[in-house]
Write an enzyme that holds these catalytic residues in place. Structure first.
Site, PDB file in Angstrom:
ATOM      1  N   GLY A 275       0.845  -1.189   0.000  1.00 31.43           N
ATOM      2  CA  GLY A 275       0.000   0.000   0.000  1.00 31.43           C
ATOM      3  C   GLY A 275       0.876   1.233   0.000  1.00 31.43           C
TER       4      GLY A 275
ATOM      5  CG  HIS B 239      -0.472   1.073   7.425  1.00 30.18           C
ATOM      6  ND1 HIS B 239       0.515   0.618   8.272  1.00 30.18           N
ATOM      7  CD2 HIS B 239       0.161   1.884   6.529  1.00 30.18           C
ATOM      8  CE1 HIS B 239       1.685   1.156   7.921  1.00 30.18           C
ATOM      9  NE2 HIS B 239       1.496   1.919   6.853  1.00 30.18           N
TER      10      HIS B 239
HETATM   11  O1  GNR Z   1       4.246  -2.415   2.511  1.00 29.07           O
HETATM   12  C1  GNR Z   1       3.624  -2.338   3.568  1.00 29.07           C
HETATM   13  N1  GNR Z   1       3.426  -3.456   4.302  1.00 29.07           N
HETATM   14  C2  GNR Z   1       2.569  -3.518   5.384  1.00 29.07           C
HETATM   15  C3  GNR Z   1       2.641  -4.639   6.202  1.00 29.07           C
HETATM   16  C4  GNR Z   1       1.809  -4.766   7.280  1.00 29.07           C
HETATM   17  C5  GNR Z   1       0.869  -3.787   7.545  1.00 29.07           C
HETATM   18  C6  GNR Z   1       0.795  -2.657   6.748  1.00 29.07           C
HETATM   19  C7  GNR Z   1       1.637  -2.533   5.674  1.00 29.07           C
HETATM   20  S1  GNR Z   1       1.517  -1.130   4.653  1.00 29.07           S
HETATM   21  C8  GNR Z   1       3.149  -1.031   4.037  1.00 29.07           C
HETATM   22  C9  GNR Z   1       3.236   0.028   2.973  1.00 29.07           C
HETATM   23  C10 GNR Z   1       3.020   1.372   3.598  1.00 29.07           C
HETATM   24  O2  GNR Z   1       3.815   1.930   4.300  1.00 29.07           O
HETATM   25  N2  GNR Z   1       1.876   1.926   3.398  1.00 29.07           N
HETATM   26  O3  GNR Z   1       1.576   3.096   3.973  1.00 29.07           O
HETATM   27 NI    NI Z   2       2.736   3.193   5.779  1.00 27.16          NI
END
Ligand code: GNR
Ligand code: NI
Length: 159
Positions: free
Chosen positions: A47, A133
């Site tokens: 994400g 998140h």
């Molecule tokens: O790449 C990401 N891995 C992840 C792993 C566990 C919970 C949330 C994430 S989001 C993160 C990418 C990111 O920083 N998105 O804001």
């Molecule tokens: Ni993040």
């Protein structure tokens, strides 16, 4: 398309509240394209939120590797949340750290797609974690703020 630089933890930009997108201009479309490219390039992130590339707009992209593929959210709102789950989270803006965070087990989210059409999505598991998140990023919140028992885990030094 182009890669964008990822803003890191200590940057005050990550603590600001992002503004809604009022018109989906070519600039916003390019932002979405660049964010997807940057997310896929950077260690298979699942994400990425616009403030992480220095743009304080309510936009994020997600691809947790499930059947949904790439999901794009403009002006997202979490409209329902149920239950709890704990997941060990990381963040592209907080390299080398992880923490357990307690999130809703299920969420329903409403947002617009790149055509300006409103859609709703129900999610659980990792997709629900990731939605929460990313949504936090739009409000200046980092996963480390929510670490269970305030415990941050330090991974191997990166690069
Ligand atoms: O790449 C990401 N891995 C992840 C792993 C566990 C919970 C949330 C994430 S989001 C993160 C990418 C990111 O920083 N998105 O804001
Ligand atoms: Ni993040």
């Amino acid at each position: 398309m182009a890669l964008r630089n990822i803003v890191l933890e200590n940057d005050p930009l990550l603590r600001k509240t992002s503004r809604p997108v009022d018109e989906i201009t070519p600039r916003i479309i390019k932002l979405l394209d660049d964010m997807a490219e940057t997310m896929y390039y950077d260690n298979r992130g699942i994400g990425l939120a616009a403030p992480q590339v220095g743009v304080l707009r309510r936009v994020f992209v997600i691809d947790v590797g499930d059947d949904h593929g790439l999901l794009e959210f403009i002006n997202p709102e979490i409209i329902e949340a149920d239950g709890e789950q704990e997941y060990q989270e990381g963040c592209l803006s907080v390299p080398g750290k992880t923490a357990k965070v307690c999130r809703p087990a299920k969420v329903k989210i409403k947002a617009q797609n790149r055509n300006g059409e409103e859609f709703e999505l129900e999610a659980d598991g990792l997709l629900a974690v990731c939605i929460c998140h990313e949504n936090d990023h739009l409000n200046g919140i980092l996963f480390t703020d929510k670490a269970v028992d305030g415990k941050i885990y330090y991974a191997e030094e990166e690069e």
